[in-house]
Enzyme design. Sequence first.
Site, PDB file in Angstrom:
ATOM      1  N   HIS A 276      13.364  30.306  20.967  1.00  0.00           N
ATOM      2  CA  HIS A 276      12.334  30.232  19.935  1.00  0.00           C
ATOM      3  C   HIS A 276      10.912  30.309  20.466  1.00  0.00           C
ATOM      4  O   HIS A 276       9.993  30.594  19.741  1.00  0.00           O
ATOM      5  CB  HIS A 276      12.546  29.058  18.986  1.00  0.00           C
ATOM      6  CG  HIS A 276      12.575  27.713  19.643  1.00  0.00           C
ATOM      7  ND1 HIS A 276      13.587  27.346  20.477  1.00  0.00           N
ATOM      8  CD2 HIS A 276      11.746  26.665  19.569  1.00  0.00           C
ATOM      9  CE1 HIS A 276      13.373  26.112  20.883  1.00  0.00           C
ATOM     10  NE2 HIS A 276      12.263  25.672  20.357  1.00  0.00           N
TER      11      HIS A 276
ATOM     12  N   VAL B  19      19.600  25.265  24.438  1.00  0.00           N
ATOM     13  CA  VAL B  19      19.828  25.666  25.821  1.00  0.00           C
ATOM     14  C   VAL B  19      21.315  25.502  26.184  1.00  0.00           C
ATOM     15  O   VAL B  19      21.973  24.548  25.735  1.00  0.00           O
ATOM     16  CB  VAL B  19      18.914  24.850  26.783  1.00  0.00           C
ATOM     17  CG1 VAL B  19      19.235  23.363  26.743  1.00  0.00           C
ATOM     18  CG2 VAL B  19      18.996  25.387  28.200  1.00  0.00           C
TER      19      VAL B  19
ATOM     20  N   THR C 270      20.096  53.683  25.030  1.00  0.00           N
ATOM     21  CA  THR C 270      20.280  52.455  24.261  1.00  0.00           C
ATOM     22  C   THR C 270      19.362  51.353  24.771  1.00  0.00           C
ATOM     23  O   THR C 270      19.151  50.383  24.093  1.00  0.00           O
ATOM     24  CB  THR C 270      21.732  51.945  24.314  1.00  0.00           C
ATOM     25  OG1 THR C 270      22.096  51.849  25.667  1.00  0.00           O
ATOM     26  CG2 THR C 270      22.661  52.873  23.578  1.00  0.00           C
TER      27      THR C 270
ATOM     28  N   LYS D   8      23.267  31.896  24.516  1.00  0.00           N
ATOM     29  CA  LYS D   8      22.439  33.005  24.011  1.00  0.00           C
ATOM     30  C   LYS D   8      22.448  34.200  24.965  1.00  0.00           C
ATOM     31  O   LYS D   8      22.673  35.336  24.541  1.00  0.00           O
ATOM     32  CB  LYS D   8      20.973  32.538  23.839  1.00  0.00           C
ATOM     33  CG  LYS D   8      20.796  31.375  22.890  1.00  0.00           C
ATOM     34  CD  LYS D   8      19.346  30.954  22.783  1.00  0.00           C
ATOM     35  CE  LYS D   8      18.775  30.285  24.018  1.00  0.00           C
ATOM     36  NZ  LYS D   8      19.372  28.983  24.350  1.00  0.00           N
ATOM     37  N   THR D   9      22.206  33.913  26.240  1.00  0.00           N
ATOM     38  CA  THR D   9      22.109  35.008  27.217  1.00  0.00           C
ATOM     39  C   THR D   9      23.459  35.698  27.386  1.00  0.00           C
ATOM     40  O   THR D   9      23.544  36.929  27.421  1.00  0.00           O
ATOM     41  CB  THR D   9      21.653  34.429  28.581  1.00  0.00           C
ATOM     42  OG1 THR D   9      20.520  33.594  28.340  1.00  0.00           O
ATOM     43  CG2 THR D   9      21.280  35.514  29.545  1.00  0.00           C
TER      44      THR D   9
HETATM   45  P1  GDP Z   1      21.724  29.993  27.076  1.00  0.00           P
HETATM   46  O1  GDP Z   1      20.950  28.937  27.795  1.00  0.00           O
HETATM   47  O2  GDP Z   1      21.864  29.669  25.629  1.00  0.00           O
HETATM   48  O3  GDP Z   1      21.212  31.393  27.295  1.00  0.00           O
HETATM   49  O4  GDP Z   1      23.224  29.915  27.637  1.00  0.00           O
HETATM   50  P2  GDP Z   1      23.968  30.841  28.702  1.00  0.00           P
HETATM   51  O5  GDP Z   1      24.315  32.152  28.130  1.00  0.00           O
HETATM   52  O6  GDP Z   1      23.192  30.836  29.973  1.00  0.00           O
HETATM   53  O7  GDP Z   1      25.325  30.030  28.877  1.00  0.00           O
HETATM   54  C1  GDP Z   1      25.356  28.706  29.374  1.00  0.00           C
HETATM   55  C2  GDP Z   1      26.690  28.453  30.059  1.00  0.00           C
HETATM   56  O8  GDP Z   1      27.742  28.542  29.092  1.00  0.00           O
HETATM   57  C3  GDP Z   1      27.031  29.486  31.139  1.00  0.00           C
HETATM   58  O9  GDP Z   1      27.698  28.816  32.190  1.00  0.00           O
HETATM   59  C4  GDP Z   1      27.960  30.440  30.426  1.00  0.00           C
HETATM   60  O10 GDP Z   1      28.860  31.073  31.312  1.00  0.00           O
HETATM   61  C5  GDP Z   1      28.699  29.512  29.490  1.00  0.00           C
HETATM   62  N1  GDP Z   1      29.166  30.220  28.281  1.00  0.00           N
HETATM   63  C6  GDP Z   1      28.445  30.981  27.445  1.00  0.00           C
HETATM   64  N2  GDP Z   1      29.209  31.446  26.449  1.00  0.00           N
HETATM   65  C7  GDP Z   1      30.452  30.953  26.660  1.00  0.00           C
HETATM   66  C8  GDP Z   1      31.702  31.063  25.958  1.00  0.00           C
HETATM   67  O11 GDP Z   1      31.836  31.729  24.930  1.00  0.00           O
HETATM   68  N3  GDP Z   1      32.759  30.381  26.480  1.00  0.00           N
HETATM   69  C9  GDP Z   1      32.677  29.632  27.607  1.00  0.00           C
HETATM   70  N4  GDP Z   1      33.778  29.009  28.030  1.00  0.00           N
HETATM   71  N5  GDP Z   1      31.520  29.507  28.286  1.00  0.00           N
HETATM   72  C10 GDP Z   1      30.430  30.162  27.828  1.00  0.00           C
END
Ligand code: GDP
Length: 360
Positions: free
Chosen positions: A87, A21, A46, A25-26
């Site tokens: 997952h 988490v 697409t 990912k998102t």
């Molecule tokens: P998930 O729970 O894995 O889907 O994670 P999210 O995509 O929601 O990202 C979690 C947090 O990390 C959010 O505040 C995103 O903006 C931040 N984040 C995601 N990817 C990056 C990145 O490459 N760089 C930085 N600095 N922040 C990121």
Amino acid sequence: MKISNSEKRLRQPIVVVLGHVDHGKTTLLDKIRGTTVVKKEPGEMTQEVGASFVPSYIIEKLAEPLKKVIPIKLQIPGLLFIDTPGHEYFSNLRRRGGSVADIAILVVDITEGLQKQSIESIQILRERKVPFLIAANKIDKIPGWKSTNDIPFLASIEKQRNDVKVYLDNLVYNLVSQLANLGFSAERYDRIKDFTKTVAIVPVSAKTGEGVADLLALLAGLTQRYLETRLKFAEGPAKGVILEVKEDPGLGHTIDVIIYDGVLKKNDTIILGGINGIIITKVRGIFVPRPLQDMKLSKYDLTPIDEVYAAAGVKISAPNLEEALAGSPLYVIEDESKVEQYKQQIEEEIKEVRLYSDID
Ligand code: GDP
């Protein structure tokens, strides 16, 4: 649409995104989808149901600066990304002897390394025999890192100071040693000689887009090279898996399905698993999102089609879907005499789905 040369055709690999988490990912999936929205040719579809398609010409264009490292001439039509990461959802993507997913991206926040759900994801991938590569995300957070939006990692690393490169390498090797403890040999992708033995680590930033080109090129290159047999398109009756069961305004109960092999046509007889036993019904409609529309699906965003070729994400409307079971396999019955055989097969497969959903 008739496709000639079908014996030689490869279908698009199905890609899932897993990881801990908040590791990104998102954000990464949004970034990947963004590559197609911006550069899409007019009228091209697409967006699919539950999945997004990235066509090969976009991957080739993005990978152009990397051709010395990843020389790819793509035979696959593109990559099909499952829209919902994680997952828990991946558990619904079963097929006999493994997973509907052909390859996975494990997203790891490079500043945190593998965490609880990263390890759980690796265990599930190993159990289902799904190859994976690692998107070592958030490289933009490395102290002193200078970001340039949307450039390949190999271009970005050239722009960094030496101490920053060393810092990155230390983080990568931290990941390498964590993976070694789990029994995997891993390496930064541009230093790998044998991709069949080594898990590729691709440093990326989902936020700035750095490394996304490398990631897409590698996914496409590796799948078409090592999964060719699995990706051979069969012109036969469709096989799929149910992602979700929904009630749609105007359509009644519908199922969102990933078709991973064959062809699905309107009026086909399908067999699938239900809460209270096997369901046999007839396809009334096949739907995909209307091009250039918002991704939220409502009645008006969907457009009907007569047939669909694997791999694809579609919505199916048919009578008697109220009790359809998410995670169940779905087969088109071409030959009535095989009904019993399909019944038994689905019953066995559903037992496994239930077993695993208890464990997951
Ligand atoms: P998930 O729970 O894995 O889907 O994670 P999210 O995509 O929601 O990202 C979690 C947090 O990390 C959010 O505040 C995103 O903006 C931040 N984040 C995601 N990817 C990056 C990145 O490459 N760089 C930085 N600095 N922040 C990121």
